[in-house]
Scaffold this motif. Structure first.
Motif, PDB file in Angstrom:
ATOM      1  N   ARG A  91     -13.225   4.208 -17.948  1.00 51.75           N
ATOM      2  CA  ARG A  91     -12.901   4.885 -16.696  1.00 51.75           C
ATOM      3  C   ARG A  91     -11.705   4.224 -16.003  1.00 51.75           C
ATOM      4  O   ARG A  91     -10.808   4.904 -15.493  1.00 51.75           O
ATOM      5  N   GLU A  92     -11.707   2.905 -16.000  1.00 46.46           N
ATOM      6  CA  GLU A  92     -10.601   2.181 -15.368  1.00 46.46           C
ATOM      7  C   GLU A  92      -9.297   2.457 -16.103  1.00 46.46           C
ATOM      8  O   GLU A  92      -8.244   2.695 -15.480  1.00 46.46           O
ATOM      9  N   SER A 119     -15.207   9.900  -6.799  1.00 46.85           N
ATOM     10  CA  SER A 119     -15.620   9.393  -8.112  1.00 46.85           C
ATOM     11  C   SER A 119     -16.490  10.436  -8.812  1.00 46.85           C
ATOM     12  O   SER A 119     -17.028  11.359  -8.184  1.00 46.85           O
ATOM     13  N   LEU A 120     -16.613  10.289 -10.131  1.00 45.85           N
ATOM     14  CA  LEU A 120     -17.440  11.217 -10.898  1.00 45.85           C
ATOM     15  C   LEU A 120     -18.890  11.169 -10.437  1.00 45.85           C
ATOM     16  O   LEU A 120     -19.571  12.196 -10.366  1.00 45.85           O
ATOM     17  N   ASP A 121     -19.380   9.974 -10.097  1.00 40.21           N
ATOM     18  CA  ASP A 121     -20.768   9.839  -9.647  1.00 40.21           C
ATOM     19  C   ASP A 121     -20.983  10.556  -8.326  1.00 40.21           C
ATOM     20  O   ASP A 121     -22.047  11.159  -8.096  1.00 40.21           O
ATOM     21  N   ASN A 175     -25.986  16.958 -10.129  1.00 45.23           N
ATOM     22  CA  ASN A 175     -25.626  16.848 -11.542  1.00 45.23           C
ATOM     23  C   ASN A 175     -25.199  18.208 -12.111  1.00 45.23           C
ATOM     24  O   ASN A 175     -25.591  18.606 -13.192  1.00 45.23           O
ATOM     25  N   TYR A 176     -24.361  18.934 -11.294  1.00 41.52           N
ATOM     26  CA  TYR A 176     -23.815  20.234 -11.694  1.00 41.52           C
ATOM     27  C   TYR A 176     -24.924  21.225 -12.049  1.00 41.52           C
ATOM     28  O   TYR A 176     -24.895  21.899 -13.072  1.00 41.52           O
ATOM     29  N   LEU A 196     -11.197  21.931  -2.941  1.00 38.45           N
ATOM     30  CA  LEU A 196     -10.757  22.085  -4.323  1.00 38.45           C
ATOM     31  C   LEU A 196     -10.566  20.691  -4.891  1.00 38.45           C
ATOM     32  O   LEU A 196      -9.811  19.882  -4.345  1.00 38.45           O
ATOM     33  N   VAL A 197     -11.244  20.410  -5.985  1.00 37.51           N
ATOM     34  CA  VAL A 197     -11.179  19.080  -6.595  1.00 37.51           C
ATOM     35  C   VAL A 197     -10.327  19.172  -7.848  1.00 37.51           C
ATOM     36  O   VAL A 197     -10.630  19.922  -8.773  1.00 37.51           O
TER      37      VAL A 197
END
Length: 435
Positions: free
Chosen positions: A304-305, A334-336, A344-345, A373-374
């Protein structure tokens, strides 16, 4: 001369409280060929120095052969009245009868009293040279046998396994007694060693110097160990008026069916070792799993980094720091955080789907529910910067590419405004801030 010898030990098959026991046999044997003796063995059983003698009433000297004299000899210790012998002779003729042991193929003889050591052997008076004899059998055997346990069969004369079968299946009866070398009168003089106690009668043992104990009339010696209701799980020992339970050597426990029974020391060791190995393996597997999980998390964090840096993450942070606190400054999610906001979508959070992807209803950690909007950040700059080559941007746009982009945009709007069945008037056309 080969000895089929018990080396001072006998295997007990059965023992009774009436003063007798049965032991395994030892057979004397010989084999003749061409008038010569090829193999010769003497059967020896030694009861000395145990308080045992061979029963003269329950045993018979028995012989199998066709040209033989079977002999039983005692040498040491001497029987009552000096050395004692017993013998019988066999011959083979047509008409031998199964079950008959009267001299034709099989013979029997009684034995003297008080024998403690015996030698059984065979000898041939014609060395099997008579053809009329040798056609029946070249083998001969001599052994002591409990009466009624051996039945002669003509086929025994040529059975090469006869000796082994007889030693395993035909027992010898021995009489046991107490107070060896003492009569009842002599034994009573020493009450500490005298065996016969209350409610018993002492009688001299006539087969040797010793005595027997028996119950007085109206009493009986009950062997509690013989009862199927005794509580012993392994070894039961009868004692006067009761019995005691114990475990075999190498075991521990109280030997009781309703107690701890008997457990092998080896089994306890194996069980302990097995448990130790099992827990050790489980601990090792747990450590491997934890190490693998930590390694996987670290690798994911590193990926990720690395992905953040490769896609202009540091540049994005730098640009955002130049406009602190402005409404226009986009926030880095962040994704989390996105997974948490959309459960969780989850499909329950889907508002719709379009050409650019799926639109989710999301709730941020601060409780806000604002349309957003992401986008994934791309660090190559805005379309405006590429068209006008601002801030030193090295544009990949050539004049031909610019004309192509403009033409495609015009075609798209022409379709929306004119070609669509329901005209779509798009009033917000602009390049995104970050592309």
């Amino acid at each position: 001369m080969d000895m089929n010898y018990n080396t001072g030990y006998v295997e007990v098959v059965d023992i009774s409280i009436n003063g007798q026991m049965r032991i395994k046999n030892f057979v004397g044997a010989s084999y003749y060929k061409g008038g010569e003796i090829i193999d010769f063995k003497v059967g020896v059983i030694n009861l000395y120095p145990s308080p045992l003698v061979f029963s003269d009433t329950a045993n018979k000297l028995t012989a199998i052969g066709c040209d033989d004299t079977a002999s039983l000899i005692t040498i040491f210790p001497l029987a009552v009245g000096g050395a004692q012998t017993s013998a019988c002779t066999t011959v083979c003729i047509n008409g031998m009868i199964n079950g008959s042991c009267t001299g034709m193929g099989c013979c029997e003889s009684s034995i003297p009293k008080g024998l403690k050591t015996i030698y059984t052997l065979t000898s041939s008076y014609g060395n099997y040279t008579d053809k009329s004899v040798s056609v029946f059998s070249p083998y001969s055997y001599a052994f002591l046998a409990e009466q009624g346990t051996f039945t002669f069969n003509v086929h025994d004369l040529n059975d090469t396994s006869f000796k082994n079968k007889t030693q395993n299946n035909v027992p010898v009866v021995v009489d046991w007694f107490v107070g060896e070398d003492e009569t009842c009168e002599q034994a009573r003089l020493n009450r500490s060693t005298y065996v016969c106690q209350n409610n018993t009668n002492c009688t001299d043992f006539h087969g040797a110097v010793g005595y027997h104990c028996s119950c007085l009339p109206g009493y009986q010696d009950i062997d509690e160990c013989a009862s199927p209701h005794n509580l012993c799980s392994h070894i039961c020992t009868n004692i006067p008026g009761s019995y005691k339970c114990s475990c075999p050597e190498g075991h521990r426990g109280d030997g009781l069916k309703n107690g701890t029974r008997c457990t092998s020391n080896h089994s306890r060791f194996v069980m302990g070792l097995s448990l130790g190995v099992t827990f050790g393996v489980l601990a090792l597997l747990t450590m491997i799993w934890m190490s693998f999980t930590l390694y996987t998390r670290n690798k994911l964090k590193q990926k990720r980094e690395k992905f953040f840096q490769q896609n202009g993450g540091l540049l994005l942070k730098q640009r955002l720091s130049q406009h602190p606190g402005t409404m226009e400054s986009p926030k880095i999610y962040s994704l989390d955080e996105l997974k948490t906001a959309t459960n969780n979508y989850s499909e329950d959070c889907i508002l719709g789907k379009g050409g650019y992807g799926t639109v989710y209803k999301g709730v941020l950690s601060n409780g806000c529910q604002v349309p957003l909007l992401v986008y994934e950040f791309i660090s190559n700059g805005t379309l405006y910067e590429h068209i006008h080559k601002n801030k030193g941007v090295t544009s990949w746009l050539t004049w031909a590419n610019c004309i192509r982009l403009a033409s495609e945009v015009v075609d798209a709007f022409a379709y929306l405004h004119s070609a669509a069945s329901i005209p779509i008037i798009h009033r917000d056309v602009n390049p995104p801030t970050y592309y």
